[in-house]
Design an enzyme around this catalytic site. Structure first.
Site, PDB file in Angstrom:
ATOM      1  N   ILE A  20       8.586   6.291 -15.089  1.00 52.07           N
ATOM      2  CA  ILE A  20       7.654   6.657 -14.013  1.00 52.07           C
ATOM      3  C   ILE A  20       8.324   6.504 -12.650  1.00 52.07           C
ATOM      4  O   ILE A  20       8.137   7.343 -11.760  1.00 52.07           O
ATOM      5  CB  ILE A  20       6.361   5.816 -14.118  1.00 52.07           C
ATOM      6  N   ASP A  62      16.267  -2.199 -10.047  1.00 54.16           N
ATOM      7  CA  ASP A  62      15.956  -2.356 -11.471  1.00 54.16           C
ATOM      8  C   ASP A  62      16.940  -3.366 -12.046  1.00 54.16           C
ATOM      9  O   ASP A  62      18.093  -3.455 -11.593  1.00 54.16           O
ATOM     10  CB  ASP A  62      16.097  -1.004 -12.205  1.00 54.16           C
ATOM     11  N   ARG A 119       0.704  -2.359 -12.274  1.00 49.47           N
ATOM     12  CA  ARG A 119      -0.246  -3.382 -12.737  1.00 49.47           C
ATOM     13  C   ARG A 119      -0.646  -4.247 -11.540  1.00 49.47           C
ATOM     14  O   ARG A 119       0.209  -4.659 -10.746  1.00 49.47           O
ATOM     15  CB  ARG A 119       0.388  -4.272 -13.813  1.00 49.47           C
ATOM     16  N   GLU A 170      -9.778  -6.040 -13.551  1.00 49.82           N
ATOM     17  CA  GLU A 170     -10.410  -4.714 -13.649  1.00 49.82           C
ATOM     18  C   GLU A 170     -11.548  -4.747 -14.660  1.00 49.82           C
ATOM     19  O   GLU A 170     -11.362  -5.333 -15.733  1.00 49.82           O
ATOM     20  CB  GLU A 170      -9.359  -3.671 -14.036  1.00 49.82           C
ATOM     21  N   HIS A 215      -8.046   2.807 -11.472  1.00 51.13           N
ATOM     22  CA  HIS A 215      -7.077   2.862 -12.595  1.00 51.13           C
ATOM     23  C   HIS A 215      -7.168   4.212 -13.334  1.00 51.13           C
ATOM     24  O   HIS A 215      -7.464   4.264 -14.530  1.00 51.13           O
ATOM     25  CB  HIS A 215      -7.302   1.695 -13.569  1.00 51.13           C
TER      26      HIS A 215
HETATM   27  P1  NAD Z   1       9.657   2.031 -18.321  1.00 53.32           P
HETATM   28  O1  NAD Z   1       9.844   0.975 -19.340  1.00 53.32           O
HETATM   29  O2  NAD Z   1      10.221   3.385 -18.547  1.00 53.32           O
HETATM   30  O3  NAD Z   1      10.212   1.521 -16.888  1.00 53.32           O
HETATM   31  C1  NAD Z   1      10.047   0.219 -16.416  1.00 53.32           C
HETATM   32  C2  NAD Z   1      11.319  -0.143 -15.659  1.00 53.32           C
HETATM   33  O4  NAD Z   1      11.099  -1.424 -15.034  1.00 53.32           O
HETATM   34  C3  NAD Z   1      12.554  -0.272 -16.565  1.00 53.32           C
HETATM   35  O5  NAD Z   1      13.612   0.505 -16.044  1.00 53.32           O
HETATM   36  C4  NAD Z   1      12.876  -1.764 -16.515  1.00 53.32           C
HETATM   37  O6  NAD Z   1      14.276  -2.042 -16.608  1.00 53.32           O
HETATM   38  C5  NAD Z   1      12.326  -2.137 -15.151  1.00 53.32           C
HETATM   39  N1  NAD Z   1      12.114  -3.580 -14.999  1.00 53.32           N
HETATM   40  C6  NAD Z   1      11.736  -4.470 -15.939  1.00 53.32           C
HETATM   41  N2  NAD Z   1      11.690  -5.713 -15.401  1.00 53.32           N
HETATM   42  C7  NAD Z   1      12.066  -5.580 -14.116  1.00 53.32           C
HETATM   43  C8  NAD Z   1      12.224  -6.514 -13.050  1.00 53.32           C
HETATM   44  N3  NAD Z   1      12.003  -7.826 -13.226  1.00 53.32           N
HETATM   45  N4  NAD Z   1      12.611  -6.035 -11.859  1.00 53.32           N
HETATM   46  C9  NAD Z   1      12.854  -4.715 -11.689  1.00 53.32           C
HETATM   47  N5  NAD Z   1      12.720  -3.789 -12.652  1.00 53.32           N
HETATM   48  C10 NAD Z   1      12.333  -4.229 -13.848  1.00 53.32           C
HETATM   49  O7  NAD Z   1       8.079   2.103 -18.094  1.00 53.32           O
HETATM   50  P2  NAD Z   1       7.265   3.303 -17.425  1.00 53.32           P
HETATM   51  O8  NAD Z   1       6.800   4.235 -18.486  1.00 53.32           O
HETATM   52  O9  NAD Z   1       8.016   3.816 -16.254  1.00 53.32           O
HETATM   53  O10 NAD Z   1       5.949   2.512 -16.922  1.00 53.32           O
HETATM   54  C11 NAD Z   1       6.041   1.585 -15.838  1.00 53.32           C
HETATM   55  C12 NAD Z   1       4.713   0.854 -15.675  1.00 53.32           C
HETATM   56  O11 NAD Z   1       3.713   1.752 -15.254  1.00 53.32           O
HETATM   57  C13 NAD Z   1       4.128   0.289 -16.985  1.00 53.32           C
HETATM   58  O12 NAD Z   1       4.702  -0.971 -17.305  1.00 53.32           O
HETATM   59  C14 NAD Z   1       2.665   0.146 -16.649  1.00 53.32           C
HETATM   60  O13 NAD Z   1       2.456  -1.139 -16.084  1.00 53.32           O
HETATM   61  C15 NAD Z   1       2.450   1.198 -15.570  1.00 53.32           C
HETATM   62  N6  NAD Z   1       1.518   2.271 -15.988  1.00 53.32           N
HETATM   63  C16 NAD Z   1       0.383   2.461 -15.267  1.00 53.32           C
HETATM   64  C17 NAD Z   1      -0.524   3.470 -15.626  1.00 53.32           C
HETATM   65  C18 NAD Z   1      -1.800   3.720 -14.837  1.00 53.32           C
HETATM   66  O14 NAD Z   1      -2.677   4.475 -15.303  1.00 53.32           O
HETATM   67  N7  NAD Z   1      -1.957   3.161 -13.647  1.00 53.32           N
HETATM   68  C19 NAD Z   1      -0.234   4.290 -16.739  1.00 53.32           C
HETATM   69  C20 NAD Z   1       0.948   4.081 -17.447  1.00 53.32           C
HETATM   70  C21 NAD Z   1       1.822   3.070 -17.063  1.00 53.32           C
END
Ligand code: NAD
Length: 319
Positions: free
Chosen positions: A158, A177, A237, A266, A285
Site C-alpha cells: 500500500i 521501512d 491502524r 473502532e 474505516h
Molecule cells: P505490507 O506487508 O505489504 O507492507 C507493510 C510494510 O511495513 C512492509 O514493507 C514492512 O517491512 C513495513 N514495516 C513493518 N514494520 C515496520 C516498522 N517497524 N517500521 C517501518 N516499516 C515497517 O502491507 P500492506 O498490504 O501494504 O498493508 C499495510 C497496512 O495497511 C496493514 O498492516 C493494515 O494495517 C493497513 N490496511 C488498512 C486498511 C483500511 O481499510 N484502512 C485496509 C487494508 C490494510
C-alpha cells in the site's frame, strides 16, 4: 457441509452475492452476531466464516463439528488460532485484496485536505456563491502538492501504491521501512531514516502494520521532529498514533491537518480527542470497502474454502 457466516454485513451489505459459498454447502448468513449468540448460531457448523466476530478457545471447544474457519479480512486476531490449530482446524485469511483502494484512499484524504471539495460544494449549495461579492471564494487555504515531499512510513504494497499516485501529482517520496528494496529507488523516491523522513516531509502517510515496534510511532516526540505545518495521514491502524499528542499538535497548529480513516478504538468513542481537534478529517474505516475490493475479498474467501474442501488448503495462518 453446513457453512455459517456470523457477520457478513460489512463485506456484503446487499450489493454482492453469497452464491460462491452457497454452491459449496448449506449456507446461513447473519449480518451481525452478538457475543451471547455465537455458540448457538455455529452449532453443528463445519465451516464458520467471520469478519470481526471473536472465536475464542472456549467457542471453538464448544463446536465439535467445526472443521474450517475462514476470515473475511487480512487480520485474524479475533480468532484463537492456537486453539484452532490444536484441533487441526485451519484458519484461512485474505492476505491482500484492497491495495489499490487503500492507496487511493490515502491520497483522497490528502486531496480533501488540500481542496475541501465536499465543504466547498456544500457552501455553494447553501447559497454562499450566489451571495458572494467576488467571482470566486474559498473557505480554507488551498494547497498545491507539486514539488512537495511525502514521507511514507512502511513501504510495502500500500505504501508503494500511495507513492506512485503521489509521484503522479509531482510529489517527491521519502520512504522508511525496516526492509529496503533499493531497486525501487528513483530520482523521485529514496529510502531514508525515520528521523530524516520526519524532518523533511511536508506530508507523512502511515502504511506500516501495527506491531509493538510501531504502536505510537506518531507521538509528541516524533511530531516535534516534523516540519511546522506538516500534514499527517493514517489509513493503516489507529494505535500507530498517540491520539492526544496529535490532537494537541493540531490545536497548536504544529500539524496543519490530519486525514484519518482509522482510530485507536473502532467504532470511535465520543470522547476521542481527535473529534474536537482542529483540521482533522476522520472517516469510518472505509479505505478497504469499494465494491471492487469487497468482490475480490469474496472471491478469495470462496476460493479458500473450495481449496480446503479439495484437500489443498491455502492462506492458512495457523499451519
Ligand atoms: P505490507 O506487508 O505489504 O507492507 C507493510 C510494510 O511495513 C512492509 O514493507 C514492512 O517491512 C513495513 N514495516 C513493518 N514494520 C515496520 C516498522 N517497524 N517500521 C517501518 N516499516 C515497517 O502491507 P500492506 O498490504 O501494504 O498493508 C499495510 C497496512 O495497511 C496493514 O498492516 C493494515 O494495517 C493497513 N490496511 C488498512 C486498511 C483500511 O481499510 N484502512 C485496509 C487494508 C490494510
Amino acid at each position: 457441509m453446513k457453512i455459517v457466516i456470523l457477520d457478513g454485513y460489512t463485506e456484503n451489505p446487499g450489493d454482492l452475492s453469497w452464491e460462491g459459498f452457497e454452491k459449496l454447502g448449506d449456507l446461513t448468513v447473519y449480518d451481525r452476531t452478538p457475543a451471547d449468540k455465537i455458540a448457538e448460531r455455529i452449532e453443528g457448523a463445519e465451516a464458520v466464516i467471520i469478519n470481526k466476530t471473536p472465536l475464542s478457545a472456549e467457542t471453538i471447544a464448544g463446536c465439535p463439528t467445526l472443521k474450517y474457519i475462514g476470515v473475511l479480512a487480512t487480520g485474524y486476531n479475533v480468532v484463537d488460532v492456537q486453539a484452532a490449530k490444536d484441533r487441526g482446524i485451519p484458519v484461512c485469511n485474505i492476505p491482500t485484496y484492497g491495495t489499490a483502494a487503500v492507496g487511493q484512499f490515502a491520497i483522497a484524504l490528502l486531496l480533501e485536505i488540500c481542496h475541501h471539495i465536499g465543504e466547498h460544494s456544500q457552501s455553494v449549495h447553501n447559497g454562499d456563491w450566489e451571495s458572494c461579492v467576488d467571482w470566486c471564494y474559498w473557505n480554507y487555504p488551498l494547497i498545491e502538492l507539486d514539488g512537495k515531499t511525502i514521507g511514507i512510513i512502511g513501504f510495502g504494497r500500500i505504501g508503494q501504491t500511495t507513492a506512485r499516485i503521489a509521484q503522479a501529482l509531482g510529489m517527491k517520496v521519502l520512504a522508511y521501512d525496516q526492509y529496503e528494496n533499493k531497486s525501487l529507488e528513483s530520482d523521485t523516491m529514496k529510502y531514508t531514516t525515520l528521523d530524516d523522513l520526519l524532518a523533511k516531509s511536508d506530508v507523512i502517510s502511515l502504511h506500516c502494520p501495527l506491531f509493538e515496534s510501531t504502536q505510537g510511532i506518531i507521538n509528541k516526540d516524533s511530531i516535534a521532529k516534523m516540519k511546522d505545518g506538516v500534514i499527517i495521514l493514517n489509513n493503516s491502524r489507529g494505535p500507530l498514533i498517540v491520539e492526544q499528542d496529535l490532537a494537541d499538535a493540531l490545536n497548536s497548529g504544529k500539524v496543519a491537518a490530519a486525514g484519518l480513516d482509522v482510530v485507536s478504538t473502532e467504532p470511535i468513542h465520543g470522547d476521542n480527542p481527535l473529534l474536537k481537534a482542529k483540521n482533522c478529517i476522520i472517516t469510518p474505516h472505509i479505505s478497504w470497502a469499494p465494491k471492487e475490493s469487497r468482490q475480490r475479498l469474496m472471491d478469495i474467501a470462496v476460493d479458500n474454502l473450495e481449496k480446503f474442501l479439495a484437500g489443498k488448503p491455502q492462506n492458512v495462518v495457523n499451519s
